[in-house]
Motif scaffolding. Sequence first.
Motif, short mmCIF file in Angstrom:
data_model
loop_
_atom_site.label_atom_id
_atom_site.label_comp_id
_atom_site.label_asym_id
_atom_site.label_seq_id
_atom_site.Cartn_x
_atom_site.Cartn_y
_atom_site.Cartn_z
N LEU A 174 54.67 31.15 42.47
CA LEU A 174 54.17 32.39 41.90
C LEU A 174 52.95 32.82 42.71
CD1 LEU A 174 54.09 34.53 39.56
CD2 LEU A 174 52.56 32.94 38.38
N VAL A 175 52.99 34.03 43.25
CA VAL A 175 51.85 34.59 43.98
C VAL A 175 51.31 35.74 43.16
CG1 VAL A 175 51.06 35.64 46.12
CG2 VAL A 175 52.89 33.94 46.19
N LEU A 176 50.01 35.70 42.88
CA LEU A 176 49.36 36.73 42.08
C LEU A 176 48.21 37.32 42.88
CD1 LEU A 176 49.19 34.88 38.65
CD2 LEU A 176 50.90 36.54 39.41
N GLY A 177 48.09 38.64 42.88
CA GLY A 177 47.06 39.26 43.69
C GLY A 177 46.42 40.48 43.07
N GLU A 178 45.22 40.77 43.55
CA GLU A 178 44.50 41.98 43.17
C GLU A 178 44.21 42.80 44.42
OE1 GLU A 178 43.66 43.18 40.17
OE2 GLU A 178 44.57 41.50 39.12
N CYS A 179 44.26 44.12 44.28
CA CYS A 179 44.03 45.04 45.39
C CYS A 179 42.78 45.87 45.09
CB CYS A 179 45.22 45.98 45.56
SG CYS A 179 46.81 45.14 45.63
N LYS A 180 41.79 45.78 45.95
CA LYS A 180 40.53 46.47 45.70
C LYS A 180 40.22 47.46 46.82
CE LYS A 180 39.94 44.34 41.89
NZ LYS A 180 40.29 45.08 40.67
N PHE A 181 40.35 48.73 46.49
CA PHE A 181 40.01 49.81 47.42
C PHE A 181 38.68 50.39 46.95
CE2 PHE A 181 40.04 53.75 49.63
CZ PHE A 181 40.91 53.61 50.69
N TRP A 182 37.61 49.69 47.33
CA TRP A 182 36.29 50.16 46.93
C TRP A 182 35.29 49.94 48.04
CZ3 TRP A 182 35.89 46.44 42.11
CH2 TRP A 182 35.81 45.13 42.54
N ALA A 183 34.07 50.42 47.84
CA ALA A 183 33.10 50.50 48.94
C ALA A 183 32.57 49.15 49.38
CB ALA A 183 31.93 51.41 48.53
N GLY A 184 32.34 48.23 48.48
CA GLY A 184 31.71 46.97 48.83
C GLY A 184 32.70 45.82 48.96
N PRO A 185 32.19 44.66 49.37
CA PRO A 185 33.05 43.48 49.49
C PRO A 185 33.47 42.95 48.12
CG PRO A 185 30.78 42.89 49.94
CD PRO A 185 30.81 44.38 49.80
N VAL A 186 34.64 42.35 48.07
CA VAL A 186 35.15 41.76 46.84
C VAL A 186 34.47 40.41 46.64
CG1 VAL A 186 37.21 40.76 45.77
CG2 VAL A 186 37.34 42.98 46.91
N GLY A 187 34.05 40.15 45.40
CA GLY A 187 33.33 38.91 45.11
C GLY A 187 34.17 37.88 44.40
N ILE A 188 33.56 36.74 44.19
CA ILE A 188 34.24 35.61 43.57
C ILE A 188 34.63 35.90 42.13
CG2 ILE A 188 32.18 34.43 42.73
CD1 ILE A 188 33.42 31.83 43.89
N ASN A 189 33.97 36.86 41.49
CA ASN A 189 34.30 37.21 40.11
C ASN A 189 35.72 37.76 40.00
OD1 ASN A 189 33.24 39.51 41.59
ND2 ASN A 189 33.28 40.64 39.67
#
Length: 201
Positions: A138-153
């Motif tokens: 099972l592969v689960l992912g999130e896609c973030k199209f935003w200005a800053g870097p994605v964090g550990i949260n």
Amino acid sequence: SKIAALLQQKQTNLPRYLKVLIDLDLLEREVPVTEANPEKSKKGLYRIKDNFINFWFQFVYPNRSYIEMGHTDFVMARLEKNFIDNHVSFAYEQICQDKLWELSAEGKLPGVLERVGRWWDNTHEIDVAGISEADDLLVLGECKFWAGPVGINILAQLEQKAEFVDWHKDTRQTVYILFSINGFSVDLQAVASARHDVILV
């Protein structure tokens, strides 16, 4: 909106013209990727496939009176305010799903995916999900199209959502994949380097 309500109807309730739009490949029915019998699933949602038509219904059609009166600055301001969250982020999810197929084909996952899409239940949603019955993966992912870097949260939130995905819960191998248009925090990069089950794209 009325369009959104129409697109979320069950297949048996679909008006004839919506079935025509599906046959024309303008709409598609989507179910959670883990559904064993997608054709019979009651969790299906209908969405506009074509990004241009989707854009038109979101930004042109509701503002056509302002456009016809020449108030283009007003319409552009509304578009700029909502363009990323209401349009680009959904297109980016499709790009991420395509990338997940590529990673599978290139052998960069611990298995070969058979289905890729999204996953949701009544209270949770995961942007990208892929499964391999053969590899119990099972592969689960999130896609973030935003200005800053994605964090550990974001990884922590994804791991919490994974607990609600019932597919092969006792035997599966789960891999987490995070997509970001603007990179990742130093802490998240360190976690991904130390873990074999976290991929950053």
